[in-house]
Design a protein around this motif. Structure first.
Motif, PDB file in Angstrom:
ATOM      1  N   VAL A   1       2.614   8.096   5.793  1.00 32.11           N
ATOM      2  CA  VAL A   1       1.714   7.921   4.658  1.00 32.11           C
ATOM      3  C   VAL A   1       0.296   7.971   5.204  1.00 32.11           C
ATOM      4  O   VAL A   1      -0.053   7.282   6.159  1.00 32.11           O
ATOM      5  CB  VAL A   1       1.991   6.588   3.935  1.00 32.11           C
ATOM      6  N   ARG A   2      -0.542   8.808   4.600  1.00 31.23           N
ATOM      7  CA  ARG A   2      -1.872   9.048   5.155  1.00 31.23           C
ATOM      8  C   ARG A   2      -3.009   8.584   4.241  1.00 31.23           C
ATOM      9  O   ARG A   2      -4.115   9.071   4.341  1.00 31.23           O
ATOM     10  CB  ARG A   2      -2.034  10.532   5.467  1.00 31.23           C
ATOM     11  N   THR A   3      -2.726   7.680   3.375  1.00 30.50           N
ATOM     12  CA  THR A   3      -3.816   7.176   2.540  1.00 30.50           C
ATOM     13  C   THR A   3      -4.754   6.343   3.419  1.00 30.50           C
ATOM     14  O   THR A   3      -4.356   5.806   4.454  1.00 30.50           O
ATOM     15  CB  THR A   3      -3.279   6.308   1.387  1.00 30.50           C
ATOM     16  N   LYS A   4      -5.989   6.227   2.980  1.00 31.35           N
ATOM     17  CA  LYS A   4      -6.970   5.477   3.773  1.00 31.35           C
ATOM     18  C   LYS A   4      -6.547   4.027   4.031  1.00 31.35           C
ATOM     19  O   LYS A   4      -6.639   3.553   5.159  1.00 31.35           O
ATOM     20  CB  LYS A   4      -8.348   5.529   3.120  1.00 31.35           C
TER      21      LYS A   4
ATOM     22  N   ALA B   1       0.832  -1.210   0.000  1.00 33.11           N
ATOM     23  CA  ALA B   1       0.000   0.000   0.000  1.00 33.11           C
ATOM     24  C   ALA B   1       0.864   1.256   0.000  1.00 33.11           C
ATOM     25  O   ALA B   1       0.574   2.219  -0.714  1.00 33.11           O
ATOM     26  CB  ALA B   1      -0.935   0.003   1.211  1.00 33.11           C
ATOM     27  N   ALA B   2       1.943   1.253   0.787  1.00 34.99           N
ATOM     28  CA  ALA B   2       2.823   2.426   0.828  1.00 34.99           C
ATOM     29  C   ALA B   2       3.555   2.613  -0.502  1.00 34.99           C
ATOM     30  O   ALA B   2       3.716   3.738  -0.978  1.00 34.99           O
ATOM     31  CB  ALA B   2       3.822   2.282   1.980  1.00 34.99           C
ATOM     32  N   GLN B   3       3.986   1.527  -1.128  1.00 38.47           N
ATOM     33  CA  GLN B   3       4.682   1.641  -2.409  1.00 38.47           C
ATOM     34  C   GLN B   3       3.737   2.040  -3.534  1.00 38.47           C
ATOM     35  O   GLN B   3       4.125   2.738  -4.466  1.00 38.47           O
ATOM     36  CB  GLN B   3       5.375   0.316  -2.758  1.00 38.47           C
ATOM     37  N   TYR B   4       2.488   1.633  -3.412  1.00 38.59           N
ATOM     38  CA  TYR B   4       1.480   1.968  -4.412  1.00 38.59           C
ATOM     39  C   TYR B   4       1.326   3.484  -4.519  1.00 38.59           C
ATOM     40  O   TYR B   4       1.133   4.030  -5.604  1.00 38.59           O
ATOM     41  CB  TYR B   4       0.153   1.314  -4.024  1.00 38.59           C
ATOM     42  N   ASP B   5       1.420   4.155  -3.378  1.00 39.37           N
ATOM     43  CA  ASP B   5       1.209   5.607  -3.366  1.00 39.37           C
ATOM     44  C   ASP B   5       2.487   6.422  -3.543  1.00 39.37           C
ATOM     45  O   ASP B   5       2.479   7.633  -3.393  1.00 39.37           O
ATOM     46  CB  ASP B   5       0.527   6.025  -2.051  1.00 39.37           C
ATOM     47  N   ASN B   6       3.603   5.794  -3.844  1.00 39.26           N
ATOM     48  CA  ASN B   6       4.843   6.539  -4.041  1.00 39.26           C
ATOM     49  C   ASN B   6       4.950   6.950  -5.502  1.00 39.26           C
ATOM     50  O   ASN B   6       5.062   6.118  -6.396  1.00 39.26           O
ATOM     51  CB  ASN B   6       6.043   5.683  -3.633  1.00 39.26           C
ATOM     52  N   GLY B   7       4.940   8.241  -5.704  1.00 45.19           N
ATOM     53  CA  GLY B   7       4.991   8.784  -7.062  1.00 45.19           C
ATOM     54  C   GLY B   7       6.280   8.489  -7.791  1.00 45.19           C
ATOM     55  O   GLY B   7       6.310   8.415  -9.022  1.00 45.19           O
TER      56      GLY B   7
ATOM     57  N   PRO C   1       7.240   6.253   0.094  1.00 44.33           N
ATOM     58  CA  PRO C   1       7.402   7.707   0.017  1.00 44.33           C
ATOM     59  C   PRO C   1       8.348   8.190   1.123  1.00 44.33           C
ATOM     60  O   PRO C   1       8.466   7.552   2.180  1.00 44.33           O
ATOM     61  CB  PRO C   1       5.995   8.251   0.260  1.00 44.33           C
TER      62      PRO C   1
END
Length: 158
Positions: A133-136, A116-122, A128
């Motif tokens: 990381v503050r995604t739901k 999940a954390a890697q998914y949201d890394n641009g 990131p």
């Protein structure tokens, strides 16, 4: 998920005596075998009592029910120490199974958190740089992880 702490009630009304009631686990396989045999006999005698129509049949069935109820109490008293040891072993097995399951849950949460954390890394490389990381999905995983880490250990039976 629902945990049943109440079980089900079995009762036998012995004429001239009293109503005997027992609370039993919903999964009757967790009752020691000899006690379960006596409980089955009580249930059969109770069913026969319900079906008896004539006074003579009712009297015979009442005596059979009284005998099976007394047998149940006698068996429970004679096997009490062994039954308690059986329940202690079952509790220990359950505690070990819980610890193993919680380990599996923690491993699954770690797997989900990593992805999940890697998914949201641009940048597409690792996590990131912001450690929070503050995604739901990540927030929910943190909540679940905190809840699991704050669970108390199972108590000893004694």
């Amino acid at each position: 998920m629902s945990i049943d702490f109440n079980g089900s009630t079995l009762s036998a009304c012995v004429p001239g005596d009293r109503t005997h009631e027992w609370r039993l686990p919903t999964d009757r396989s967790r009752i020691p075998a000899r006690t379960q045999e006596a409980l089955n006999a009580v249930e059969e005698a109770t069913e026969a009592q319900r079906k008896a129509k004539t006074p003579a049949a009712k009297s015979d069935v009442a005596e059979a029910l009284r005998t099976t109820v007394h047998d149940l109490y006698d068996r429970a008293a004679s096997t009490n120490r062994a039954d308690r040891e059986t329940h202690r072993e079952g509790y220990g097995y359950g505690a070990a199974k819980l610890a193993r399951a919680l380990g599996d849950v923690e491993a699954a949460l770690q797997l989900m958190a990593d992805h999940a954390a890697q998914y949201d890394n641009g940048t597409g490389i690792g996590f990131p740089l912001d450690r929070n990381v503050r995604t739901k999905p990540v927030m929910q995983l943190r909540l679940i992880a905190d809840t699991i880490s704050n669970l108390p250990a199972p108590l000893d039976l004694d």
